[in-house]
Scaffold this motif. Structure first.
Motif, short mmCIF file in Angstrom:
data_model
loop_
_atom_site.label_atom_id
_atom_site.label_comp_id
_atom_site.label_asym_id
_atom_site.label_seq_id
_atom_site.Cartn_x
_atom_site.Cartn_y
_atom_site.Cartn_z
N LYS A 59 0.64 -1.25 -0.07
CA LYS A 59 -0.19 -0.18 0.12
C LYS A 59 0.76 1.10 -0.08
CE LYS A 59 -3.92 -1.96 2.57
NZ LYS A 59 -4.80 -1.90 3.75
N THR A 60 0.35 2.32 -0.55
CA THR A 60 1.25 3.51 -0.70
C THR A 60 0.38 4.27 0.57
OG1 THR A 60 1.50 3.29 -3.16
CG2 THR A 60 1.76 5.54 -1.92
N VAL A 61 1.15 4.78 1.38
CA VAL A 61 0.46 5.78 2.24
C VAL A 61 0.24 7.05 1.80
CG1 VAL A 61 0.81 6.50 4.55
CG2 VAL A 61 1.62 4.43 4.18
N LEU A 62 -1.06 7.48 1.90
CA LEU A 62 -1.37 8.94 1.44
C LEU A 62 -1.78 9.77 2.66
CD1 LEU A 62 -3.02 7.98 -1.94
CD2 LEU A 62 -0.93 8.70 -1.66
N PRO A 63 -0.95 10.48 3.18
CA PRO A 63 -1.48 11.49 4.35
C PRO A 63 -2.74 12.47 3.67
CG PRO A 63 0.59 12.02 3.65
CD PRO A 63 0.17 10.98 2.78
N PHE A 64 -3.64 12.38 4.63
CA PHE A 64 -4.74 13.34 4.21
C PHE A 64 -5.18 14.24 5.36
CE2 PHE A 64 -9.56 13.85 4.25
CZ PHE A 64 -9.74 14.56 2.95
N VAL A 65 -4.91 15.35 5.04
CA VAL A 65 -4.99 16.81 5.98
C VAL A 65 -6.25 17.79 5.50
CG1 VAL A 65 -3.76 18.41 6.89
CG2 VAL A 65 -2.49 16.40 6.56
N VAL A 66 -6.78 18.00 6.31
CA VAL A 66 -8.02 19.29 5.92
C VAL A 66 -7.85 20.35 6.77
CG1 VAL A 66 -9.90 17.54 4.94
CG2 VAL A 66 -9.62 18.04 7.50
N GLU A 67 -7.80 21.41 6.32
CA GLU A 67 -7.79 22.77 7.08
C GLU A 67 -8.92 22.97 8.02
OE1 GLU A 67 -6.99 26.33 4.61
OE2 GLU A 67 -5.48 25.17 3.54
#
Length: 177
Positions: free
Chosen positions: A3-11
């Motif tokens: 799996k490719t780790v994809l960080p998800f951030v919301v403002e």
């Protein structure tokens, strides 16, 4: 399969929750894994999961450590000076990709750092920096080349802080003389 780790951030978590809730209102069944990924990233301001992944991968390319520093190509810098007038404005868009990229770095350097701009504001700013009348081309290229980001609607633009190549820095020094 790894799996490719994809960080998800919301403002803004509140706006994120409202958007996700609105999307889930019309759903009659439990979303599948892929549908849920799309719902989450749409609430975060992306068009779909593929758009989110593409943005992540473009930032990853910018963060990848580079090989040992190449030598400064002074011939290229000298050749690029002909694309600028005595006031430092870009006269015409170069045909060669390598020349366009350095000229694009000059346009990037003239965008104030850490500020957000509306589409009209960034267009006006870019329009003042060149003479060939295609600010939309410059705006698109800056985003496509990872020098700026825009929100999903294309209404807000922000310069990314990335280190320009040596030739761009040398050309900047020349143009400031």
């Amino acid at each position: 399969m790894s799996k490719t780790v994809l960080p998800f951030v919301v403002e803004d978590i509140s706006a994120f929750a409202r958007s996700l809730r609105r999307q889930l209102d019309g759903v009659e069944t439990i979303p599948t894994h892929v549908e849920m990924l799309n719902l989450l990233v749409k609430a975060g301001g992306f068009r779909n999961f593929q758009h989110f992944r593409a943005q992540h991968e473009s930032f990853k390319i910018l963060e990848t450590p580079k090989s040992p520093a190449p030598e400064l190509n002074l011939k290229l810098v000298k050749r690029l000076t002909r694309f600028f007038d005595e006031d430092g404005q870009l006269i015409r868009w170069p045909k060669k990709f390598s020349e366009r990229m350095i000229c694009l770095w000059i346009m990037w350097s003239r965008i104030p750092a850490k500020e957000s701009f509306s589409e009209k504001e960034i267009s006006d700013l870019l329009d003042k920096e060149h003479l060939f009348g295609d600010y939309a081309l410059l705006r698109r290229e800056l985003v496509d080349r990872g020098m700026m980001v825009r929100n999903a609607e294309g209404s807000q633009y922000k310069r990314l802080e990335v280190k320009p190549p040596l030739e761009a820095l040398e050309l900047l020094r020349y143009l400031h003389r």
